[in-house]
Design a protein around this motif. Sequence first.
Motif, mmCIF file in Angstrom:
data_model
loop_
_atom_site.group_PDB
_atom_site.id
_atom_site.type_symbol
_atom_site.label_atom_id
_atom_site.label_comp_id
_atom_site.label_asym_id
_atom_site.label_seq_id
_atom_site.Cartn_x
_atom_site.Cartn_y
_atom_site.Cartn_z
ATOM 1 N N MET A 171 -18.288 34.797 50.212
ATOM 2 C CA MET A 171 -18.678 35.781 51.542
ATOM 3 C C MET A 171 -20.350 35.625 51.251
ATOM 4 O O MET A 171 -20.693 35.765 51.874
ATOM 5 C CB MET A 171 -18.319 37.380 50.612
ATOM 6 N N ILE A 172 -21.224 35.343 50.162
ATOM 7 C CA ILE A 172 -22.485 36.050 49.446
ATOM 8 C C ILE A 172 -23.632 34.945 50.953
ATOM 9 O O ILE A 172 -23.633 34.686 51.690
ATOM 10 C CB ILE A 172 -23.037 35.696 48.533
ATOM 11 N N THR A 173 -22.396 33.776 50.660
ATOM 12 C CA THR A 173 -22.886 32.326 51.511
ATOM 13 C C THR A 173 -22.234 32.512 53.087
ATOM 14 O O THR A 173 -23.277 32.054 54.152
ATOM 15 C CB THR A 173 -21.685 31.168 51.091
ATOM 16 N N TYR A 174 -21.539 33.429 53.803
ATOM 17 C CA TYR A 174 -21.024 32.799 55.073
ATOM 18 C C TYR A 174 -22.361 33.969 55.907
ATOM 19 O O TYR A 174 -22.650 34.163 56.611
ATOM 20 C CB TYR A 174 -19.693 34.113 55.818
ATOM 21 N N LEU A 175 -22.458 35.600 55.059
ATOM 22 C CA LEU A 175 -23.434 36.317 54.895
ATOM 23 C C LEU A 175 -24.691 35.754 55.565
ATOM 24 O O LEU A 175 -25.905 36.023 55.641
ATOM 25 C CB LEU A 175 -22.854 37.337 54.515
ATOM 26 N N LEU A 176 -25.230 34.766 54.274
ATOM 27 C CA LEU A 176 -26.457 34.594 53.961
ATOM 28 C C LEU A 176 -26.844 33.741 55.878
ATOM 29 O O LEU A 176 -27.573 33.318 55.959
ATOM 30 C CB LEU A 176 -27.057 33.594 53.005
ATOM 31 N N GLY A 177 -25.756 32.662 55.841
ATOM 32 C CA GLY A 177 -25.100 32.007 56.487
ATOM 33 C C GLY A 177 -25.764 32.424 58.152
ATOM 34 O O GLY A 177 -26.446 32.416 59.205
ATOM 35 N N LYS A 178 -25.385 34.004 58.861
ATOM 36 C CA LYS A 178 -25.313 34.230 59.526
ATOM 37 C C LYS A 178 -26.665 35.237 59.340
ATOM 38 O O LYS A 178 -27.046 35.613 60.383
ATOM 39 C CB LYS A 178 -23.718 35.607 60.014
ATOM 40 N N LEU A 179 -27.013 35.118 58.661
ATOM 41 C CA LEU A 179 -28.330 35.856 58.804
ATOM 42 C C LEU A 179 -29.654 35.207 59.639
ATOM 43 O O LEU A 179 -30.183 35.452 59.846
ATOM 44 C CB LEU A 179 -29.319 36.311 57.070
ATOM 45 N N GLY A 180 -29.024 33.703 58.728
ATOM 46 C CA GLY A 180 -29.660 32.359 59.551
ATOM 47 C C GLY A 180 -30.231 32.055 60.489
ATOM 48 O O GLY A 180 -31.176 31.990 61.320
ATOM 49 N N GLU A 181 -28.329 32.567 61.004
ATOM 50 C CA GLU A 181 -28.759 31.995 62.405
ATOM 51 C C GLU A 181 -29.547 33.017 63.377
ATOM 52 O O GLU A 181 -29.436 33.375 64.638
ATOM 53 C CB GLU A 181 -26.966 32.273 62.725
ATOM 54 N N TRP A 182 -28.572 34.788 62.801
ATOM 55 C CA TRP A 182 -29.657 35.948 63.483
ATOM 56 C C TRP A 182 -31.687 35.791 63.487
ATOM 57 O O TRP A 182 -32.143 35.752 64.646
ATOM 58 C CB TRP A 182 -29.363 36.865 63.209
ATOM 59 N N LEU A 183 -31.755 35.368 62.642
ATOM 60 C CA LEU A 183 -33.450 35.175 62.645
ATOM 61 C C LEU A 183 -33.648 33.585 63.368
ATOM 62 O O LEU A 183 -34.626 34.101 64.081
ATOM 63 C CB LEU A 183 -33.855 34.725 61.067
ATOM 64 N N GLU A 184 -32.554 32.752 63.495
ATOM 65 C CA GLU A 184 -33.061 32.037 64.220
ATOM 66 C C GLU A 184 -32.862 31.900 65.332
ATOM 67 O O GLU A 184 -34.172 31.567 66.468
ATOM 68 C CB GLU A 184 -32.265 30.730 64.429
ATOM 69 N N ARG A 185 -32.476 33.078 65.902
ATOM 70 C CA ARG A 185 -32.121 33.191 67.335
ATOM 71 C C ARG A 185 -33.091 34.068 67.964
ATOM 72 O O ARG A 185 -34.062 34.098 69.130
ATOM 73 C CB ARG A 185 -30.932 33.751 67.472
ATOM 74 N N ALA A 186 -33.470 35.225 66.846
ATOM 75 C CA ALA A 186 -34.928 36.216 67.096
ATOM 76 C C ALA A 186 -36.376 35.394 66.734
ATOM 77 O O ALA A 186 -37.010 35.638 68.657
ATOM 78 C CB ALA A 186 -35.079 37.078 65.743
ATOM 79 N N GLU A 187 -36.427 34.206 66.367
ATOM 80 C CA GLU A 187 -37.429 33.742 66.575
ATOM 81 C C GLU A 187 -38.021 32.902 68.109
ATOM 82 O O GLU A 187 -38.712 32.648 68.567
ATOM 83 C CB GLU A 187 -37.954 32.615 65.420
#
Length: 45
Positions: free
Chosen positions: A1-17
Amino acid sequence: MITYLLGKLGEWLERAEQRRREAHLSNAKDLADIERRMNYLDRNA
């Protein structure tokens, strides 16, 4: 679950950048300004 959330957070940060970079480039006045802005982003990434 943590891995999934970290992956989603990373995707969100990449899109924001990506949106930030596109906004910066879209404010360019002409082609030379776009090139300067692209060089700036490349150097300061």
